[in-house]
Design an enzyme around this catalytic site. Structure first.
Site, PDB file in Angstrom:
ATOM      1  N   CYS A 114       0.810  -1.357  -0.073  1.00  0.00           N
ATOM      2  CA  CYS A 114      -0.095   0.021   0.029  1.00  0.00           C
ATOM      3  C   CYS A 114       0.979   1.396   0.051  1.00  0.00           C
ATOM      4  CB  CYS A 114      -1.131  -0.075   1.335  1.00  0.00           C
ATOM      5  SG  CYS A 114      -1.774  -1.696   1.439  1.00  0.00           S
ATOM      6  N   HIS A 239      -2.969   6.696   2.952  1.00  0.00           N
ATOM      7  CA  HIS A 239      -3.542   5.459   2.430  1.00  0.00           C
ATOM      8  C   HIS A 239      -4.953   5.313   3.014  1.00  0.00           C
ATOM      9  CE1 HIS A 239      -4.185   1.504   1.406  1.00  0.00           C
ATOM     10  NE2 HIS A 239      -3.856   0.912   2.413  1.00  0.00           N
ATOM     11  N   ASN A 269     -10.050  -0.141   0.263  1.00  0.00           N
ATOM     12  CA  ASN A 269      -8.786  -0.152   0.234  1.00  0.00           C
ATOM     13  C   ASN A 269      -8.401  -0.710  -1.037  1.00  0.00           C
ATOM     14  OD1 ASN A 269      -6.278  -0.534   0.574  1.00  0.00           O
ATOM     15  ND2 ASN A 269      -6.231  -1.417   2.758  1.00  0.00           N
TER      16      ASN A 269
HETATM   17  O1  UT7 Z   1      -3.973  -1.775   3.359  1.00  0.00           O
HETATM   18  C1  UT7 Z   1      -3.364  -2.703   4.253  1.00  0.00           C
HETATM   19  C2  UT7 Z   1      -3.600  -2.099   5.674  1.00  0.00           C
HETATM   20  N1  UT7 Z   1      -4.522  -2.623   6.184  1.00  0.00           N
HETATM   21  C3  UT7 Z   1      -5.124  -2.086   7.163  1.00  0.00           C
HETATM   22  O2  UT7 Z   1      -4.824  -1.139   7.294  1.00  0.00           O
HETATM   23  C4  UT7 Z   1      -6.269  -2.541   7.872  1.00  0.00           C
HETATM   24  C5  UT7 Z   1      -6.112  -2.521   9.311  1.00  0.00           C
HETATM   25  N2  UT7 Z   1      -7.139  -3.315  10.129  1.00  0.00           N
HETATM   26  C6  UT7 Z   1      -8.286  -2.692  10.144  1.00  0.00           C
HETATM   27  O3  UT7 Z   1      -8.827  -1.669   9.611  1.00  0.00           O
HETATM   28  C7  UT7 Z   1      -9.383  -3.552  11.069  1.00  0.00           C
HETATM   29  O4  UT7 Z   1      -8.504  -4.151  12.183  1.00  0.00           O
HETATM   30  C8  UT7 Z   1     -10.702  -4.364  10.484  1.00  0.00           C
HETATM   31  C9  UT7 Z   1     -11.539  -3.370   9.780  1.00  0.00           C
HETATM   32  C10 UT7 Z   1      -9.648  -5.402   9.550  1.00  0.00           C
HETATM   33  C11 UT7 Z   1     -11.196  -5.151  11.303  1.00  0.00           C
HETATM   34  O5  UT7 Z   1     -11.590  -4.337  12.415  1.00  0.00           O
HETATM   35  P1  UT7 Z   1     -11.629  -4.733  13.971  1.00  0.00           P
HETATM   36  O6  UT7 Z   1     -12.212  -3.579  14.775  1.00  0.00           O
HETATM   37  O7  UT7 Z   1      -9.854  -4.619  14.195  1.00  0.00           O
HETATM   38  O8  UT7 Z   1     -12.309  -5.963  14.224  1.00  0.00           O
HETATM   39  P2  UT7 Z   1     -11.593  -7.394  14.743  1.00  0.00           P
HETATM   40  O9  UT7 Z   1     -10.672  -8.029  13.651  1.00  0.00           O
HETATM   41  O10 UT7 Z   1     -11.315  -7.386  16.187  1.00  0.00           O
HETATM   42  O11 UT7 Z   1     -13.088  -8.307  14.713  1.00  0.00           O
HETATM   43  C12 UT7 Z   1     -14.019  -7.803  15.660  1.00  0.00           C
HETATM   44  C13 UT7 Z   1     -15.105  -8.943  15.481  1.00  0.00           C
HETATM   45  C14 UT7 Z   1     -14.735 -10.341  15.206  1.00  0.00           C
HETATM   46  O12 UT7 Z   1     -15.641 -11.137  16.295  1.00  0.00           O
HETATM   47  P3  UT7 Z   1     -15.506 -11.670  17.573  1.00  0.00           P
HETATM   48  O13 UT7 Z   1     -14.092 -12.501  17.526  1.00  0.00           O
HETATM   49  O14 UT7 Z   1     -15.413 -10.753  18.380  1.00  0.00           O
HETATM   50  O15 UT7 Z   1     -16.680 -12.721  17.710  1.00  0.00           O
HETATM   51  C15 UT7 Z   1     -14.572 -10.614  14.010  1.00  0.00           C
HETATM   52  O16 UT7 Z   1     -14.890 -12.160  13.587  1.00  0.00           O
HETATM   53  O17 UT7 Z   1     -15.887  -8.756  14.131  1.00  0.00           O
HETATM   54  C16 UT7 Z   1     -15.969 -10.093  13.489  1.00  0.00           C
HETATM   55  N3  UT7 Z   1     -15.406  -9.619  11.945  1.00  0.00           N
HETATM   56  C17 UT7 Z   1     -16.627  -9.337  11.365  1.00  0.00           C
HETATM   57  N4  UT7 Z   1     -18.134  -9.191  11.444  1.00  0.00           N
HETATM   58  C18 UT7 Z   1     -18.968  -8.972  10.577  1.00  0.00           C
HETATM   59  C19 UT7 Z   1     -14.430  -9.641  11.432  1.00  0.00           C
HETATM   60  N5  UT7 Z   1     -15.014  -9.258  10.152  1.00  0.00           N
HETATM   61  C20 UT7 Z   1     -16.156  -9.180   9.897  1.00  0.00           C
HETATM   62  C21 UT7 Z   1     -17.144  -8.716   8.872  1.00  0.00           C
HETATM   63  N6  UT7 Z   1     -18.580  -8.625   9.158  1.00  0.00           N
HETATM   64  N7  UT7 Z   1     -16.621  -8.556   7.690  1.00  0.00           N
END
Ligand code: UT7
Length: 316
Positions: A114, A239, A269
């Protein structure tokens, strides 16, 4: 070493618009979850007759037209990408072939995920200076939809396709500073060609933590190097991974949120394409004009980070 300035920008949107509701029909997710966690509402995927090559060519053509340069004036081409259809030839070479640039110029791809477009600007600056060149084309282009596991809700809701490009020219005056770095890491990974189709794997939480450190680090390094503050910068283009990452950094730096452009709501993204696509919108929407100073900041896979302080100029 001469500075560079931006004298034209362009972008290419992929044809198919995919809404959060469309994705909720494929994986267990919701518009509410995606919007509140990322700020993304829609993203665009390539249509049947599109790919990374066609997007890169369209973005490059638009940038060339906006700068008012002729193809034969281009002295180097650098493309940031991780998702071109070919490992070889480089996407930059396919653009060169289509647009008829001269043969006596350096043409290559850069993979800094990225951060690829911003790394590309620095590589192009180095190449222009070392070859006595004057005008460069820098592209960021991704066809990420073909690298998505549409059963993995952790990743498939985040990414989109697109391309952005900028024409740069060397200048003896103006403002220019850069910061580039990398930590090394597998937190975002796409395996090379093999028996199984490669898809993006990401440890979102780890990358989020990395990103909210990387942006302020790039901003403060550029401020220190140029002996300026964000007050002297007209717009900041980060980004576009997640609007919460940008909001978090704005709060941490006590910065003016109005200066931090966002368009991930429409494009998701797009990795190396995100900064040049946002840059094109900033220029075309009148948020930046000739003489303005921009800060561009990227972070991503390989745990790379990159920032430049760069001015908008006019073709000499
Ligand atoms: O371009 C490269 C750079 N990439 C980035 O900058 C990405 C950086 N990371 C992020 O933007 C965030 O970490 C994410 C958007 C990827 C995830 O957000 P988060 O607030 O960190 O969520 P999480 O991974 O902690 O997940 C929270 C919950 C989980 O469920 P449990 O374990 O709490 O029951 C996930 O399984 O949300 C669940 N989850 C979803 N639920 C509905 C993960 N993806 C989804 C989804 N829809 N698409």
């Amino acid at each position: 070493m001469k500075n560079i300035e931006i004298i034209g920008t362009g972008m290419a949107e992929a044809k198919r618009q995919i809404t959060n509701d469309d994705l909720a029909n494929i994986v267990e997710t919701s518009d509410e979850w995606i919007t509140s966690r990322t700020g993304i509402k829609t993203r665009r995927f390539c249509g049947e007759d599109e790919d990374a090559t066609s997007l890169a060519i369209e973005a490059a053509k638009n940038a060339i037209a906006s700068a008012g340069v002729k193809p034969e004036e281009i002295d180097c081409v650098v493309c940031g990408t991780l998702s071109g259809e070919y490992v070889v030839p480089a996407l930059a070479c396919l653009v060169q072939r289509e647009l008829g640039f001269r043969e006596d110029i350096p043409v290559l791809d850069v993979n800094a995920a990225c951060s690829g477009f911003i790394y590309g600007l620095e590589v192009a600056r180095g190449l222009l200076n070392s070859t006595d060149g004057h005008i460069g084309l820098v592209i960021g282009c991704e066809h990420l939809s073909r690298l998505l596991d549409m059963e993995d809700r952790n990743t498939c809701v985040l990414f989109g396709d697109g391309a952005g490009a900028a024409i740069i020219q060397t200048t003896d005056s103006g403002v220019y500073e850069s910061v580039l770095g990398a930590r090394g890491g597998y937190e975002i990974a796409v395996e090379g060609p093999g028996e199984v189709r490669s898809t993006i794997k990401m440890d979102g939480k780890a990358v989020f933590k990395f990103a909210v450190e990387a942006i302020p680090k790039c901003v403060t390094t550029l401020e220190d190097k140029a002996e300026i503050t964000l007050d002297d910068v007209d717009m900041v283009v980060c980004h576009q991974a997640n609007s919460r990452i940008i909001d978090h950094c704005v709060r941490k730096m006590h910065a003016d949120s109005e200066k931090f452009y966002k368009n991930m709501d429409r494009f998701g993204n797009t990795s190396a394409a995100s900064v040049p696509m946002a840059l094109d919108e900033v220029c075309k929407n009148g948020l930046a004009k000739v003489g303005d100073t921009l800060m561009l900041v990227g972070f991503g896979g390989g745990l790379t980070w990159a920032g430049v302080l760069i001015r908008i100029g006019e073709k000499k």
